[in-house]
Enzyme design. Sequence first.
Site, mmCIF file in Angstrom:
data_model
loop_
_atom_site.group_PDB
_atom_site.id
_atom_site.type_symbol
_atom_site.label_atom_id
_atom_site.label_comp_id
_atom_site.label_asym_id
_atom_site.label_seq_id
_atom_site.Cartn_x
_atom_site.Cartn_y
_atom_site.Cartn_z
ATOM 1 N N CYS A 194 0.815 -1.217 0.000
ATOM 2 C CA CYS A 194 0.000 0.000 0.000
ATOM 3 C C CYS A 194 0.849 1.267 0.000
ATOM 4 C CB CYS A 194 -0.939 0.023 1.204
ATOM 5 S SG CYS A 194 -2.135 -1.324 1.223
ATOM 6 N N HIS A 229 -9.457 3.141 -1.875
ATOM 7 C CA HIS A 229 -8.035 2.852 -1.682
ATOM 8 C C HIS A 229 -7.494 2.032 -2.848
ATOM 9 C CE1 HIS A 229 -4.257 1.777 -0.037
ATOM 10 N NE2 HIS A 229 -4.614 0.767 0.727
ATOM 11 N N CYS A 258 -0.088 2.594 6.270
ATOM 12 C CA CYS A 258 0.187 1.264 6.820
ATOM 13 C C CYS A 258 0.415 0.340 5.645
ATOM 14 C CB CYS A 258 -0.957 0.773 7.701
ATOM 15 S SG CYS A 258 -2.544 0.606 6.865
ATOM 16 N N GLY A 286 1.150 -3.682 4.117
ATOM 17 C CA GLY A 286 1.081 -5.113 4.296
ATOM 18 C C GLY A 286 2.435 -5.718 4.592
#
Length: 416
Positions: A115, A370, A400, A402
């Site tokens: 991300c 997103h 944040c 993964g």
Amino acid sequence: MATERLRSIISHLSPTNPGVAMILQGNPDDVVITLAVRTPLTRANKGGFKDSDLDYMIYALLKEMIAKSNIEPSLVEDICLGNVADPKAAYKVRAAMLAAGFPHTSGASSVSRFCGSGLKAVQDMANQISNGNIDIGIAVGGESMTTGRAKISGFSPEIEANPEAFDCLQPMIQTAENVGNDFGISRRQQDEYAVESFRRAEVAQKAGWFDDEIVPIRTKIKDAQTGEEKTVTLVSDEGPRYGTTLAALQKLKPVMPQFGQTTTAGNASQVTDGAAGILLMKRSKAQELGQPILAKFCGATVAGVPPRIMGIGPAAAIPKLLHQFHLTKDDVDIFEINEAFANMAVYCLDVLGLDHTKVNPRGGAIALGHPVGATGVRQVCTILSEARRTKKKILVTSMCIGSGQGMAALFVNEQV
């Protein structure tokens, strides 16, 4: 209101924190942003980009960037695309930039940090400019979640024998439920946070606050039943759900009850298609070319956290970033923290002790969507637009990521 803004400006002009004074200084070698725009964000599988591939979104965005910046394409020496799920991303950005009007003498590449891919592209391009490798570059983030999502089924046995490495296989929703369970974040807290995200996005969209960051994109869309194709112009985000209430969200069922009972389609980020891009160069080059200086890129950092609770990444990355620049959270005017899931957002606000009015003032990924590789750049577009509107100066974006990471980046708005 005018008095409050004046006081804010005066406080920044005469800062008491030496760290603030340092980042507010300008010099010719600063890496600056001269353009920050994005496509509308559309719902994956059923929205405006459902029949548009990643290559087309990047191509259309780059054409708009050339037109809006009025820059000679041959001056752009490199373009970096942040993308997660498309295995041909490097090919697609190369072909898209050539078709958009950049010469073959300009380079292109893709980068992935889950991300954080878009923000990683920004960091990499800024570092190239800062080091003198190139003079001008473009960082792009793009994702077609309609056509692909990154999946991994397993690792080598030697890797899976390590518990934390094995945790990297956990689905994102499972990691979100872990955050809620480990830190006692209730379903109601998550739904209340999501309602506020939708409310803020609705206010911002109705007021036209997104208009200066979004470029209209013409594309083709097929009717799902008849197959008829028509050309449409996409001008606004499709994610905001006007009038969302707590009562409505409380009725939704958990997405994956085998992992927990709190994460729903209403309090998690929407699956989305879209792209965003920023044009970067040194301050001296921007002045030479007569380009408008929107903001200064100060720097970015990454911090690791346990993979099974990957959503808490911003709570590790933001303090690390602020420490590097000798700042406190109170020195920051606006935070953009990616709302991958409401529970991680609630956790980060609580642990960092952030004033919620400073965080995602236009709503976040829960309401807007997103598109994973694009969000890091999309946040830059949004935070710069909000800073121009409100005359705020010091800005932080954070993701944040993964597998247990967080990223954060620091900017100074120069459009005050």
